[in-house]
Design a protein around this motif. Structure first.
Motif, mmCIF file in Angstrom:
data_model
loop_
_atom_site.group_PDB
_atom_site.id
_atom_site.type_symbol
_atom_site.label_atom_id
_atom_site.label_comp_id
_atom_site.label_asym_id
_atom_site.label_seq_id
_atom_site.Cartn_x
_atom_site.Cartn_y
_atom_site.Cartn_z
ATOM 1 N N HIS A 34 0.836 -1.210 0.000
ATOM 2 C CA HIS A 34 0.000 0.000 0.000
ATOM 3 C C HIS A 34 0.872 1.262 0.000
ATOM 4 C CE1 HIS A 34 -3.240 2.754 1.172
ATOM 5 N NE2 HIS A 34 -2.432 3.177 2.132
ATOM 6 N N ILE A 35 1.866 1.288 0.863
ATOM 7 C CA ILE A 35 2.762 2.451 0.946
ATOM 8 C C ILE A 35 3.515 2.628 -0.375
ATOM 9 C CG2 ILE A 35 4.845 3.365 2.066
ATOM 10 C CD1 ILE A 35 3.821 1.896 4.642
ATOM 11 N N LEU A 36 4.024 1.538 -0.902
ATOM 12 C CA LEU A 36 4.802 1.597 -2.147
ATOM 13 C C LEU A 36 3.936 2.028 -3.329
ATOM 14 C CD1 LEU A 36 6.844 -1.636 -1.524
ATOM 15 C CD2 LEU A 36 7.786 0.679 -1.628
ATOM 16 N N THR A 37 2.713 1.548 -3.379
ATOM 17 C CA THR A 37 1.801 1.936 -4.450
ATOM 18 C C THR A 37 1.475 3.423 -4.364
ATOM 19 O OG1 THR A 37 0.853 -0.287 -4.473
ATOM 20 C CG2 THR A 37 -0.448 1.451 -5.495
ATOM 21 N N ASN A 38 1.242 3.897 -3.151
ATOM 22 C CA ASN A 38 0.940 5.318 -2.965
ATOM 23 C C ASN A 38 2.158 6.200 -3.222
ATOM 24 O OD1 ASN A 38 -1.689 4.706 -2.396
ATOM 25 N ND2 ASN A 38 -1.498 4.966 -0.189
ATOM 26 N N SER A 39 3.352 5.653 -3.056
ATOM 27 C CA SER A 39 4.565 6.455 -3.277
ATOM 28 C C SER A 39 4.761 6.769 -4.755
ATOM 29 C CB SER A 39 5.798 5.742 -2.727
ATOM 30 O OG SER A 39 6.171 4.657 -3.555
ATOM 31 N N SER A 40 4.108 6.002 -5.629
ATOM 32 C CA SER A 40 4.293 6.251 -7.066
ATOM 33 C C SER A 40 3.783 7.632 -7.468
ATOM 34 C CB SER A 40 3.605 5.164 -7.887
ATOM 35 O OG SER A 40 2.205 5.215 -7.691
ATOM 36 N N GLY A 41 2.887 8.212 -6.673
ATOM 37 C CA GLY A 41 2.414 9.566 -6.953
ATOM 38 C C GLY A 41 3.409 10.634 -6.531
ATOM 39 N N ASN A 42 4.449 10.242 -5.816
ATOM 40 C CA ASN A 42 5.462 11.180 -5.334
ATOM 41 C C ASN A 42 6.844 10.814 -5.863
ATOM 42 O OD1 ASN A 42 3.887 12.933 -3.509
ATOM 43 N ND2 ASN A 42 3.495 11.003 -2.446
ATOM 44 N N GLN A 43 6.894 10.303 -7.075
ATOM 45 C CA GLN A 43 8.170 9.854 -7.635
ATOM 46 C C GLN A 43 9.195 10.970 -7.722
ATOM 47 O OE1 GLN A 43 7.526 7.820 -11.310
ATOM 48 N NE2 GLN A 43 6.623 6.032 -10.331
ATOM 49 N N GLN A 44 8.746 12.162 -8.025
ATOM 50 C CA GLN A 44 9.696 13.271 -8.140
ATOM 51 C C GLN A 44 10.319 13.633 -6.794
ATOM 52 O OE1 GLN A 44 6.421 13.488 -8.482
ATOM 53 N NE2 GLN A 44 5.700 15.125 -7.158
ATOM 54 N N ALA A 45 9.676 13.221 -5.688
ATOM 55 C CA ALA A 45 10.203 13.537 -4.364
ATOM 56 C C ALA A 45 11.178 12.476 -3.851
ATOM 57 C CB ALA A 45 9.052 13.694 -3.376
ATOM 58 N N LEU A 46 11.301 11.361 -4.586
ATOM 59 C CA LEU A 46 12.194 10.289 -4.160
ATOM 60 C C LEU A 46 13.520 10.359 -4.894
ATOM 61 C CD1 LEU A 46 9.759 7.208 -4.071
ATOM 62 C CD2 LEU A 46 10.735 8.407 -2.109
ATOM 63 N N SER A 47 14.582 9.991 -4.193
ATOM 64 C CA SER A 47 15.893 9.899 -4.840
ATOM 65 C C SER A 47 15.862 8.725 -5.818
ATOM 66 C CB SER A 47 16.979 9.668 -3.786
ATOM 67 O OG SER A 47 16.843 8.376 -3.209
ATOM 68 N N ALA A 48 16.830 8.691 -6.712
ATOM 69 C CA ALA A 48 16.909 7.600 -7.686
ATOM 70 C C ALA A 48 17.042 6.252 -6.976
ATOM 71 C CB ALA A 48 18.079 7.827 -8.635
ATOM 72 N N ASN A 49 17.828 6.226 -5.907
ATOM 73 C CA ASN A 49 18.023 5.004 -5.143
ATOM 74 C C ASN A 49 16.701 4.533 -4.532
ATOM 75 O OD1 ASN A 49 19.836 3.009 -4.166
ATOM 76 N ND2 ASN A 49 19.672 3.924 -2.128
ATOM 77 N N ASP A 50 15.927 5.475 -3.983
ATOM 78 C CA ASP A 50 14.663 5.109 -3.352
ATOM 79 C C ASP A 50 13.597 4.753 -4.387
ATOM 80 O OD1 ASP A 50 15.784 5.339 -0.867
ATOM 81 O OD2 ASP A 50 15.044 7.370 -0.500
ATOM 82 N N LEU A 51 13.681 5.347 -5.568
ATOM 83 C CA LEU A 51 12.776 4.952 -6.656
ATOM 84 C C LEU A 51 13.028 3.506 -7.057
ATOM 85 C CD1 LEU A 51 12.573 7.993 -9.119
ATOM 86 C CD2 LEU A 51 10.668 6.813 -8.019
ATOM 87 N N ASN A 52 14.302 3.153 -7.181
ATOM 88 C CA ASN A 52 14.655 1.774 -7.514
ATOM 89 C C ASN A 52 14.213 0.814 -6.407
ATOM 90 O OD1 ASN A 52 15.823 2.452 -9.960
ATOM 91 N ND2 ASN A 52 17.868 2.684 -9.079
#
Length: 190
Positions: free
Chosen positions: A65-83
């Motif tokens: 659930h958290i990971l799915t919701n994080s997709s709306g904040n991709q620009q706020a995540l570092s490249a490492n955290d996106l991966n």
């Protein structure tokens, strides 16, 4: 004249053709079958671990659930955290499927409503606030660290309560996967 047949019956039950003897044999056979079935079921079932496995699946659902919701904040995540988010989402979805399938094979079903019980509105709000405060990446990392630690504990508990070799192997593999996810989450940004 034929000699009389000797009776194989038990004293008091009459001969082998008597009704009490037949009933005793049928009941004895049923008792043996019940005992064999109970032994086979205990060998192939995962033990009394329904609650522990449900807890693992709930923890997985919470992180998905958290990971799915994080997709709306991709620009706020570092490249490492996106991966990390992409890897974790695939890994946890697959792991949850395995747990639910294992439980179903052992006659234990989990409803979707039960899976969603560990989804925390407080964490959702914390991440929403972090997105507006421009602290989403660090908050996401902190939340996932806590979630993965709880997940490892749930896996450890389920492993201890599981007796079936397939279930133990699955949980061991998932524990190793959780450790790899923690390593990826905590690796320094490139």
């Amino acid at each position: 004249p034929k000699p009389p047949r000797k009776s194989l019956g038990m004293p008091g039950l009459g001969g082998s053709n008597s009704m009490p003897f037949r009933i005793a044999m049928v009941l004895g056979g049923l008792l043996v079958l019940i005992i064999i079935f109970a032994i086979a079921k205990s060998l192939f079932s995962g033990g009394n671990n329904t609650q522990a496995l449900t807890s693992v699946a709930q923890q997985q659902q919470s992180m998905i659930h958290i990971l799915t919701n994080s997709s709306g904040n991709q620009q706020a995540l570092s490249a490492n955290d996106l991966n990390f988010a992409a890897t974790a989402n695939v890994t946890l979805t697959s792991a949850q499927h395995d747990v639910i399938h294992y439980m179903a094979i052992n006659g234990k079903k989990v409803k979707t409503m039960t899976l969603n019980l560990k989804i925390s509105p407080t964490i959702d709000q914390q991440l929403t606030t972090a997105a507006s405060d421009n602290t989403y990446d660090s908050t996401f990392k902190q939340v996932m660290q806590g979630q993965l630690n709880s997940y490892e504990q749930a896996l450890n508990t389920a492993y201890k309560q599981t007796t079936g070799p397939k279930g133990r192997a699955m949980l061991k593999e998932q524990f190793q996967g959780a450790q790899l996810l923690l390593t990826q989450l905590n690796s320094p940004d490139s």
